[in-house]
Design a protein around this motif. Structure first.
Motif, PDB file in Angstrom:
ATOM      1  N   VAL A   1       1.061  -1.299  -0.017  1.00 21.75           N
ATOM      2  CA  VAL A   1       0.385   0.387  -0.295  1.00 21.75           C
ATOM      3  C   VAL A   1       0.791   1.223   0.537  1.00 21.75           C
ATOM      4  O   VAL A   1       0.282   1.963   0.188  1.00 21.75           O
ATOM      5  CB  VAL A   1      -1.012  -0.172   1.085  1.00 21.75           C
ATOM      6  N   SER A   2       2.020   1.121   0.088  1.00 21.53           N
ATOM      7  CA  SER A   2       2.753   2.349  -0.209  1.00 21.53           C
ATOM      8  C   SER A   2       3.701   2.856  -1.226  1.00 21.53           C
ATOM      9  O   SER A   2       4.360   3.055  -1.389  1.00 21.53           O
ATOM     10  CB  SER A   2       4.267   2.156   1.318  1.00 21.53           C
ATOM     11  N   GLY A   3       3.425   1.908  -2.553  1.00 23.02           N
ATOM     12  CA  GLY A   3       4.433   1.988  -3.357  1.00 23.02           C
ATOM     13  C   GLY A   3       4.599   1.053  -4.207  1.00 23.02           C
ATOM     14  O   GLY A   3       5.445   1.143  -5.447  1.00 23.02           O
ATOM     15  N   ARG A   4       4.639  -0.816  -3.698  1.00 24.73           N
ATOM     16  CA  ARG A   4       5.001  -1.805  -4.388  1.00 24.73           C
ATOM     17  C   ARG A   4       6.000  -1.733  -5.101  1.00 24.73           C
ATOM     18  O   ARG A   4       7.284  -1.253  -4.097  1.00 24.73           O
ATOM     19  CB  ARG A   4       4.108  -2.392  -5.337  1.00 24.73           C
ATOM     20  N   SER A   5       6.508  -2.064  -6.131  1.00 26.24           N
ATOM     21  CA  SER A   5       7.917  -2.023  -6.764  1.00 26.24           C
ATOM     22  C   SER A   5       8.703  -0.427  -7.023  1.00 26.24           C
ATOM     23  O   SER A   5       9.495  -0.536  -7.662  1.00 26.24           O
ATOM     24  CB  SER A   5       7.372  -2.698  -8.332  1.00 26.24           C
ATOM     25  N   ASP A   6       7.261   0.357  -7.162  1.00 27.91           N
ATOM     26  CA  ASP A   6       8.043   1.882  -7.536  1.00 27.91           C
ATOM     27  C   ASP A   6       9.421   1.772  -5.939  1.00 27.91           C
ATOM     28  O   ASP A   6       9.864   2.990  -5.953  1.00 27.91           O
ATOM     29  CB  ASP A   6       7.442   2.743  -6.743  1.00 27.91           C
ATOM     30  N   LEU A   7       8.988   1.015  -4.344  1.00 31.71           N
ATOM     31  CA  LEU A   7       9.882   1.012  -3.269  1.00 31.71           C
ATOM     32  C   LEU A   7      11.101   1.480  -3.392  1.00 31.71           C
ATOM     33  O   LEU A   7      12.042   0.152  -4.025  1.00 31.71           O
ATOM     34  CB  LEU A   7       9.679   0.680  -2.510  1.00 31.71           C
ATOM     35  N   SER A   8      12.196   1.675  -2.938  1.00 33.59           N
ATOM     36  CA  SER A   8      13.963   1.211  -3.223  1.00 33.59           C
ATOM     37  C   SER A   8      13.710   0.731  -1.954  1.00 33.59           C
ATOM     38  O   SER A   8      12.985   0.235  -1.432  1.00 33.59           O
ATOM     39  CB  SER A   8      14.088   2.943  -2.772  1.00 33.59           C
ATOM     40  N   TRP A   9      15.239  -0.426  -1.863  1.00 31.76           N
ATOM     41  CA  TRP A   9      15.466  -1.357  -1.025  1.00 31.76           C
ATOM     42  C   TRP A   9      14.964  -0.915   0.390  1.00 31.76           C
ATOM     43  O   TRP A   9      14.786  -1.360   1.154  1.00 31.76           O
ATOM     44  CB  TRP A   9      16.585  -2.281  -1.464  1.00 31.76           C
ATOM     45  N   ASP A  10      15.941  -0.035   0.485  1.00 31.30           N
ATOM     46  CA  ASP A  10      16.151   1.326   2.005  1.00 31.30           C
ATOM     47  C   ASP A  10      14.272   1.356   2.566  1.00 31.30           C
ATOM     48  O   ASP A  10      13.783   0.545   3.995  1.00 31.30           O
ATOM     49  CB  ASP A  10      16.463   1.760   1.734  1.00 31.30           C
ATOM     50  N   ASP A  11      13.349   1.199   1.232  1.00 29.04           N
ATOM     51  CA  ASP A  11      12.499   1.790   1.707  1.00 29.04           C
ATOM     52  C   ASP A  11      11.426   0.717   2.444  1.00 29.04           C
ATOM     53  O   ASP A  11      10.560   0.175   2.846  1.00 29.04           O
ATOM     54  CB  ASP A  11      11.488   2.393   0.882  1.00 29.04           C
ATOM     55  N   SER A  12      11.289  -0.489   1.311  1.00 31.82           N
ATOM     56  CA  SER A  12      10.653  -1.636   1.700  1.00 31.82           C
ATOM     57  C   SER A  12      11.474  -2.526   3.140  1.00 31.82           C
ATOM     58  O   SER A  12      10.955  -3.025   3.541  1.00 31.82           O
ATOM     59  CB  SER A  12      11.476  -3.003   0.291  1.00 31.82           C
ATOM     60  N   VAL A  13      12.791  -2.633   2.878  1.00 31.97           N
ATOM     61  CA  VAL A  13      12.799  -2.709   4.307  1.00 31.97           C
ATOM     62  C   VAL A  13      12.679  -2.503   5.732  1.00 31.97           C
ATOM     63  O   VAL A  13      12.201  -2.863   6.268  1.00 31.97           O
ATOM     64  CB  VAL A  13      14.857  -2.725   4.329  1.00 31.97           C
ATOM     65  N   ARG A  14      12.176  -0.643   5.330  1.00 33.69           N
ATOM     66  CA  ARG A  14      11.732   0.332   6.448  1.00 33.69           C
ATOM     67  C   ARG A  14      10.187  -0.744   7.131  1.00 33.69           C
ATOM     68  O   ARG A  14       9.896  -0.763   7.962  1.00 33.69           O
ATOM     69  CB  ARG A  14      12.404   1.041   6.748  1.00 33.69           C
ATOM     70  N   LEU A  15       9.351  -0.426   5.464  1.00 33.49           N
ATOM     71  CA  LEU A  15       8.087  -0.937   5.868  1.00 33.49           C
ATOM     72  C   LEU A  15       7.829  -2.166   6.580  1.00 33.49           C
ATOM     73  O   LEU A  15       6.980  -2.561   7.288  1.00 33.49           O
ATOM     74  CB  LEU A  15       7.447  -0.510   5.060  1.00 33.49           C
TER      75      LEU A  15
END
Length: 455
Positions: free
Chosen positions: A410-424
């Motif tokens: 719900v926060s961007g899916r594949s548009d997220l960077s790796w750091d953002d994916s980990v943080r979420l």
């Protein structure tokens, strides 16, 4: 209230009166509706549902509206019972839930309007950051990423600050040193001082600073060095004049885990039953449109590092894995060396592109949920080769089962960077709750329809 009255009794001229069997008095339903409407508005104010500290962000606003409404009608029901008031139960049963839902819905609409205005810099506190350069820079970045919270940073004071510089890569001007806070506050017109670290300011200096602020117009906020901690885990307790912040450690066992599993089993079973015609239609379309199997099975890492085979409808050509090596360099060039992501992946079939756009290819994962390998909501299910590149702290995501959807969805899916994916993912694992899961489910529907970041 008046809409319920008109629905239940028709026109005002046809309404009946409320009577008490204990005391000799009657009151018209029009008067009762007016009384309840006034009391409802009043109790929302008493509970602080319109306070600037709860509007615009978080769930506190909605929780206060619901709690205040529940208590109002609870008191009304108790008084009606004590005084033996004879009134229409249908009027009461309709007014409370419908009125509460409409209140919450209007709050959602107003929040969307307020968030839009806050992104433009309006209706926000004008913040002066005070502390070390590292802590001030971190806080400035965090607040800039959440403008809907209503904090707009206009200046900063750091040790040995020069007024000719900006704060790191941000556009926040450094207005002076920490000893210049009072003068900068007057010159900048800031109404909120946020202290990001206290090493540069003694307790006495902070206390004097709080005394110098104009009551009701200027505010003092202390930002501790804690990030990605959910509100329910934080409790402030004053002890010996010290505002101690207690942070509860997350728990992953007991009733909460059984509650989550029960929700997964019931929800996945019902969804499989309801969506069975859709699943059959998609399976037939995939089988007839391209060569190869209907389903794609891929080994993923789940709870406590165990592996399982995740099911999806096949959206790529049968030899997709063989073609992967030639495409991985492009993923690294996009700034993500761990996850492979490509917007125009040539391996995706025409029907697969459509399935991915609306996340329909992930529906077979409901079987993984039913079997206990996944959850409806959780961290993203990673590949083993991704896990091999994890830093040690990222392994905390395996304390929860991976999910079909989650904060990453719900926060961007594949548009997220790796750091953002980990943080979420880590934020979800550290702060998960059933209420939070329901919120993510509601946001998932909007994310799927919008198809942002789906490729």
């Amino acid at each position: 209230m008046f809409a319920t009255q008109a629905l239940w009794f028709g026109t005002v001229s046809n309404e009946t009166s409320v009577a008490s069997n204990l005391r000799s008095f009657t009151i018209s339903y029009t008067s009762l509706s007016l009384l309840l409407a006034v009391c409802w508005t009043g109790i929302l104010s008493v509970y602080g549902s319109r306070g600037d500290r709860v509007l615009g962000t978080g769930s506190a606003e909605y929780r206060i509206v619901f709690d205040a409404s529940l208590r109002l009608f609870g008191v009304f029901a108790i008084l009606a019972f004590l005084f033996q008031v004879d009134f229409s139960r249908g009027y009461f049963i309709i007014a409370f839930p419908v009125g509460t839902v409409i209140l919450l819905a209007t709050r959602v609409l107003w929040r969307r309007w307020l968030n839009h205005r806050r992104r433009l810099g309006e209706y926000s506190a004008r913040v002066l950051l005070v502390g070390s350069e590292v802590s001030v820079l971190h806080t400035a970045k965090q607040l800039a990423g959440q403008p809907q919270a209503g904090y707009r940073v206009i200046a900063a004071c750091i040790p040995h600050g020069r007024t000719t510089q900006n704060l790191g890569e941000t556009r926040v001007p450094v207005a002076g040193g920490v000893e210049d806070v009072a003068a900068v506050l007057r010159a900048s017109g800031a109404d909120t001082v946020v202290i990001t670290s206290s090493d540069e300011l003694s307790p006495e200096r902070i206390r004097e600073l709080s005394w110098s602020l104009e009551p009701g117009r200027q505010h003092l906020v202390v930002a501790p060095s804690l990030t990605d901690i959910g509100g329910p885990r934080i409790h402030t307790r004053p002890v010996a004049g010290l505002p101690l912040i207690h942070v509860e450690t997350p728990r992953y066992e007991g009733f909460k885990r059984y509650q989550k599993r029960l929700f997964d089993v019931i929800s996945s079973a019902l969804l499989l039953l309801i969506l069975s015609p859709v699943l059959l239609l998609i399976a037939t379309t995939v089988r007839l449109s391209t060569e190869g199997p209907v389903f794609f099975l891929q080994e993923r890492v789940g709870l406590n590092g165990s592996t399982f085979f995740m099911m999806k409808f096949r959206t790529m050509v049968p030899n997709a894995e063989a073609l992967l090596k030639n495409l991985q360099n492009e993923s690294r060039d996009s700034g993500n060396a761990v996850l492979f992501k490509m917007k125009d992946d040539p391996r995706i079939t025409p029907i697969g592109k459509w399935l991915r756009r609306y996340s329909l290819d992930e529906l077979p994962q409901l079987l993984n949920v039913l079997r206990g390998e996944m959850s409806l909501i959780g961290p993203r299910p990673p590949l083993q080769k991704e896990v091999d590149q994890y830093d040690s702290h990222v392994h905390r995501r395996f304390l929860m089962k991976p999910g079909i959807t989650g904060l990453w969805q719900v926060s961007g899916r594949s548009d997220l960077s790796w750091d953002d994916s980990v943080r979420l993912d880590l934020y979800y694992v550290e702060n998960w709750s059933m209420v939070g899961d329901l919120v993510i489910l509601l946001k998932t529907a909007r994310a799927v329809v919008g198809s942002s970041g789906a490729y």
